[in-house]
Design an enzyme around this catalytic site. Structure first.
Site, PDB file in Angstrom:
ATOM      1  N   LYS A   9       0.835  -1.201   0.000  1.00 13.73           N
ATOM      2  CA  LYS A   9       0.000   0.000   0.000  1.00 13.73           C
ATOM      3  C   LYS A   9       0.875   1.258   0.000  1.00 13.73           C
ATOM      4  O   LYS A   9       2.066   1.202   0.332  1.00 13.73           O
ATOM      5  CB  LYS A   9      -0.903  -0.016   1.243  1.00 13.73           C
ATOM      6  CG  LYS A   9      -1.875  -1.201   1.289  1.00 13.73           C
ATOM      7  CD  LYS A   9      -2.755  -1.116   2.534  1.00 13.73           C
ATOM      8  CE  LYS A   9      -3.777  -2.244   2.556  1.00 13.73           C
ATOM      9  NZ  LYS A   9      -4.701  -2.120   3.702  1.00 13.73           N
ATOM     10  N   TYR A  49     -12.504  -3.502  -2.694  1.00 15.45           N
ATOM     11  CA  TYR A  49     -13.005  -3.342  -1.326  1.00 15.45           C
ATOM     12  C   TYR A  49     -14.528  -3.267  -1.315  1.00 15.45           C
ATOM     13  O   TYR A  49     -15.112  -2.521  -0.521  1.00 15.45           O
ATOM     14  CB  TYR A  49     -12.382  -2.104  -0.676  1.00 15.45           C
ATOM     15  CG  TYR A  49     -10.921  -2.271  -0.305  1.00 15.45           C
ATOM     16  CD1 TYR A  49     -10.503  -3.319   0.509  1.00 15.45           C
ATOM     17  CD2 TYR A  49      -9.954  -1.371  -0.749  1.00 15.45           C
ATOM     18  CE1 TYR A  49      -9.161  -3.484   0.859  1.00 15.45           C
ATOM     19  CE2 TYR A  49      -8.612  -1.522  -0.399  1.00 15.45           C
ATOM     20  CZ  TYR A  49      -8.227  -2.584   0.400  1.00 15.45           C
ATOM     21  OH  TYR A  49      -6.898  -2.745   0.757  1.00 15.45           O
ATOM     22  N   PHE A  57     -15.809   4.753   6.901  1.00 18.73           N
ATOM     23  CA  PHE A  57     -14.399   5.074   6.662  1.00 18.73           C
ATOM     24  C   PHE A  57     -13.963   4.785   5.232  1.00 18.73           C
ATOM     25  O   PHE A  57     -12.792   4.980   4.898  1.00 18.73           O
ATOM     26  CB  PHE A  57     -13.498   4.317   7.652  1.00 18.73           C
ATOM     27  CG  PHE A  57     -13.734   2.823   7.694  1.00 18.73           C
ATOM     28  CD1 PHE A  57     -14.541   2.247   8.663  1.00 18.73           C
ATOM     29  CD2 PHE A  57     -13.149   1.990   6.745  1.00 18.73           C
ATOM     30  CE1 PHE A  57     -14.757   0.875   8.704  1.00 18.73           C
ATOM     31  CE2 PHE A  57     -13.354   0.618   6.769  1.00 18.73           C
ATOM     32  CZ  PHE A  57     -14.161   0.062   7.757  1.00 18.73           C
ATOM     33  N   ARG A  85      -0.991 -14.609   4.881  1.00 18.11           N
ATOM     34  CA  ARG A  85      -1.834 -13.938   5.885  1.00 18.11           C
ATOM     35  C   ARG A  85      -1.195 -14.020   7.268  1.00 18.11           C
ATOM     36  O   ARG A  85      -1.242 -13.069   8.043  1.00 18.11           O
ATOM     37  CB  ARG A  85      -3.240 -14.580   5.928  1.00 18.11           C
ATOM     38  CG  ARG A  85      -4.138 -14.212   4.789  1.00 18.11           C
ATOM     39  CD  ARG A  85      -4.577 -12.761   4.783  1.00 18.11           C
ATOM     40  NE  ARG A  85      -5.495 -12.397   5.849  1.00 18.11           N
ATOM     41  CZ  ARG A  85      -6.230 -11.297   5.842  1.00 18.11           C
ATOM     42  NH1 ARG A  85      -6.170 -10.445   4.820  1.00 18.11           N
ATOM     43  NH2 ARG A  85      -7.026 -11.007   6.837  1.00 18.11           N
ATOM     44  N   THR A  91      -5.507  -7.165  10.982  1.00 21.40           N
ATOM     45  CA  THR A  91      -5.857  -5.945  10.250  1.00 21.40           C
ATOM     46  C   THR A  91      -5.433  -4.695  11.023  1.00 21.40           C
ATOM     47  O   THR A  91      -4.831  -3.782  10.465  1.00 21.40           O
ATOM     48  CB  THR A  91      -7.377  -5.903   9.978  1.00 21.40           C
ATOM     49  OG1 THR A  91      -7.735  -7.087   9.260  1.00 21.40           O
ATOM     50  CG2 THR A  91      -7.763  -4.667   9.183  1.00 21.40           C
ATOM     51  N   ARG A 102       2.657  -6.355   9.631  1.00 19.58           N
ATOM     52  CA  ARG A 102       1.905  -5.233  10.210  1.00 19.58           C
ATOM     53  C   ARG A 102       2.354  -4.958  11.641  1.00 19.58           C
ATOM     54  O   ARG A 102       2.439  -3.809  12.079  1.00 19.58           O
ATOM     55  CB  ARG A 102       0.404  -5.527  10.143  1.00 19.58           C
ATOM     56  CG  ARG A 102      -0.162  -5.429   8.725  1.00 19.58           C
ATOM     57  CD  ARG A 102      -1.585  -5.939   8.664  1.00 19.58           C
ATOM     58  NE  ARG A 102      -2.234  -5.664   7.381  1.00 19.58           N
ATOM     59  CZ  ARG A 102      -3.386  -6.197   7.008  1.00 19.58           C
ATOM     60  NH1 ARG A 102      -4.023  -7.043   7.810  1.00 19.58           N
ATOM     61  NH2 ARG A 102      -3.918  -5.900   5.833  1.00 19.58           N
ATOM     62  N   ASN A 112      -2.003   0.030   7.175  1.00 19.64           N
ATOM     63  CA  ASN A 112      -1.397  -1.219   7.661  1.00 19.64           C
ATOM     64  C   ASN A 112      -0.484  -1.873   6.612  1.00 19.64           C
ATOM     65  O   ASN A 112      -0.327  -3.082   6.575  1.00 19.64           O
ATOM     66  CB  ASN A 112      -2.485  -2.176   8.163  1.00 19.64           C
ATOM     67  CG  ASN A 112      -3.562  -2.425   7.136  1.00 19.64           C
ATOM     68  OD1 ASN A 112      -3.417  -2.037   5.979  1.00 19.64           O
ATOM     69  ND2 ASN A 112      -4.621  -3.094   7.531  1.00 19.64           N
ATOM     70  N   HIS A 115      -1.795  -5.351   1.715  1.00 20.99           N
ATOM     71  CA  HIS A 115      -2.987  -6.172   1.564  1.00 20.99           C
ATOM     72  C   HIS A 115      -2.546  -7.577   1.187  1.00 20.99           C
ATOM     73  O   HIS A 115      -1.589  -7.742   0.428  1.00 20.99           O
ATOM     74  CB  HIS A 115      -3.882  -5.625   0.435  1.00 20.99           C
ATOM     75  CG  HIS A 115      -4.914  -6.633  -0.005  1.00 20.99           C
ATOM     76  ND1 HIS A 115      -6.109  -6.810   0.653  1.00 20.99           N
ATOM     77  CD2 HIS A 115      -4.887  -7.559  -1.002  1.00 20.99           C
ATOM     78  CE1 HIS A 115      -6.788  -7.789   0.066  1.00 20.99           C
ATOM     79  NE2 HIS A 115      -6.068  -8.260  -0.936  1.00 20.99           N
ATOM     80  N   GLU A 126      -8.716 -11.841  -7.034  1.00 20.12           N
ATOM     81  CA  GLU A 126      -7.815 -10.681  -6.915  1.00 20.12           C
ATOM     82  C   GLU A 126      -6.645 -10.770  -7.884  1.00 20.12           C
ATOM     83  O   GLU A 126      -6.240  -9.759  -8.469  1.00 20.12           O
ATOM     84  CB  GLU A 126      -7.325 -10.557  -5.465  1.00 20.12           C
ATOM     85  CG  GLU A 126      -8.457 -10.145  -4.521  1.00 20.12           C
ATOM     86  CD  GLU A 126      -8.071 -10.137  -3.053  1.00 20.12           C
ATOM     87  OE1 GLU A 126      -6.891 -10.427  -2.739  1.00 20.12           O
ATOM     88  OE2 GLU A 126      -8.939  -9.835  -2.225  1.00 20.12           O
TER      89      GLU A 126
HETATM   90  P1  ADP Z   1      -7.622  -7.070   5.730  1.00 25.31           P
HETATM   91  O1  ADP Z   1      -6.875  -6.009   4.949  1.00 25.31           O
HETATM   92  O2  ADP Z   1      -6.848  -7.513   6.958  1.00 25.31           O
HETATM   93  O3  ADP Z   1      -8.063  -8.242   4.875  1.00 25.31           O
HETATM   94  P2  ADP Z   1     -10.360  -5.932   5.683  1.00 25.31           P
HETATM   95  O4  ADP Z   1     -10.644  -6.620   4.383  1.00 25.31           O
HETATM   96  O5  ADP Z   1     -11.373  -6.044   6.779  1.00 25.31           O
HETATM   97  O6  ADP Z   1      -8.955  -6.388   6.322  1.00 25.31           O
HETATM   98  O7  ADP Z   1     -10.159  -4.369   5.416  1.00 25.31           O
HETATM   99  C1  ADP Z   1      -9.513  -3.916   4.276  1.00 25.31           C
HETATM  100  C2  ADP Z   1      -8.701  -2.680   4.611  1.00 25.31           C
HETATM  101  O8  ADP Z   1      -9.589  -1.619   4.961  1.00 25.31           O
HETATM  102  C3  ADP Z   1      -7.793  -2.848   5.829  1.00 25.31           C
HETATM  103  O9  ADP Z   1      -6.562  -3.467   5.517  1.00 25.31           O
HETATM  104  C4  ADP Z   1      -7.615  -1.412   6.268  1.00 25.31           C
HETATM  105  O10 ADP Z   1      -6.653  -0.727   5.467  1.00 25.31           O
HETATM  106  C5  ADP Z   1      -9.005  -0.820   5.984  1.00 25.31           C
HETATM  107  N1  ADP Z   1      -9.858  -0.892   7.184  1.00 25.31           N
HETATM  108  C6  ADP Z   1     -10.492  -1.977   7.676  1.00 25.31           C
HETATM  109  N2  ADP Z   1     -11.192  -1.679   8.780  1.00 25.31           N
HETATM  110  C7  ADP Z   1     -10.983  -0.345   8.996  1.00 25.31           C
HETATM  111  C8  ADP Z   1     -11.436   0.599   9.981  1.00 25.31           C
HETATM  112  N3  ADP Z   1     -12.268   0.238  10.967  1.00 25.31           N
HETATM  113  N4  ADP Z   1     -11.015   1.873   9.883  1.00 25.31           N
HETATM  114  C9  ADP Z   1     -10.212   2.275   8.883  1.00 25.31           C
HETATM  115  N5  ADP Z   1      -9.752   1.434   7.913  1.00 25.31           N
HETATM  116  C10 ADP Z   1     -10.134   0.155   7.971  1.00 25.31           C
END
Ligand code: ADP
Length: 153
Positions: A9, A49, A57, A85, A91, A102, A112, A115, A126
């Site tokens: 990212k 997403y 957010f 993972r 996350t 992370r 973070n 992805h 993906e």
């Molecule tokens: P992951 O990336 O661990 O698979 P998710 O698919 O739930 O997690 O979320 C995608 C991305 O959206 C996260 O990596 C993070 O950058 C962002 N994100 C997720 N939850 C939040 C939150 N509560 N506030 C801000 N950003 C978030």
């Protein structure tokens, strides 16, 4: 063998962390089969997403993911989706365990740094979302016999 998608990212690219994070994957023994830099469009981010577009957010995610180019790659290995993972961590970076990417490189639930695909279904979709078949390279690293048993375990 599985393939999984990783996105470095803007929070990794801007902070100059590409090399250090890439080293984690290489030293684990994951094979890089595709890699490129790209600037992501709002359209592809809305698709990628889709499970978050209705969250309050989501505008922050859009701004964050378009703040600079990203680096995209496809990693291959036995159980690669789960392995990547586990290397990635939770996350919310503040809850990600030390030793994970992370956990070691970030402090935020949003920023973070990478992805990583979370399931075989997601990984397949993906990889196809970001790479054409001719961008995926089929090759055998010379170190393969020192990474896995003869039956691929
Ligand atoms: P992951 O990336 O661990 O698979 P998710 O698919 O739930 O997690 O979320 C995608 C991305 O959206 C996260 O990596 C993070 O950058 C962002 N994100 C997720 N939850 C939040 C939150 N509560 N506030 C801000 N950003 C978030």
């Amino acid at each position: 063998m599985q393939q999984t998608l990783v996105i470095f990212k803007p929070s990794a690219v801007q902070r100059g962390l590409i090399g250090q994070i890439l080293t984690r994957f290489e030293q684990k023994g994951l094979k890089i089969v595709a890699m490129k830099m790209a600037t992501l469009s709002e359209e592809i981010l809305r698709e990628h997403y889709a499970h978050l577009v209705d969250r309050p957010f989501f505008p922050f995610i859009l701004a964050s993911m378009t703040a600079s180019p990203v680096v995209l790659m496809v990693l291959e290995g036995v159980d690669a989706i789960k392995v990547v993972r586990l290397l990635t961590g939770a996350t919310n970076s503040r809850e990600a365990l030390p030793g994970t990417i992370r956990g070691d490189f970030s402090m935020s639930g949003q920023e973070n740094v990478i992805h990583a695909s979370s399931s075989p279904e997601d990984a397949q979709a993906e990889v196809a979302r970001f790479f054409t078949p001719d961008e995926i390279h089929h090759w055998t690293p010379l170190m393969t016999p020192t990474l896995y048993s003869p039956d691929g375990k």
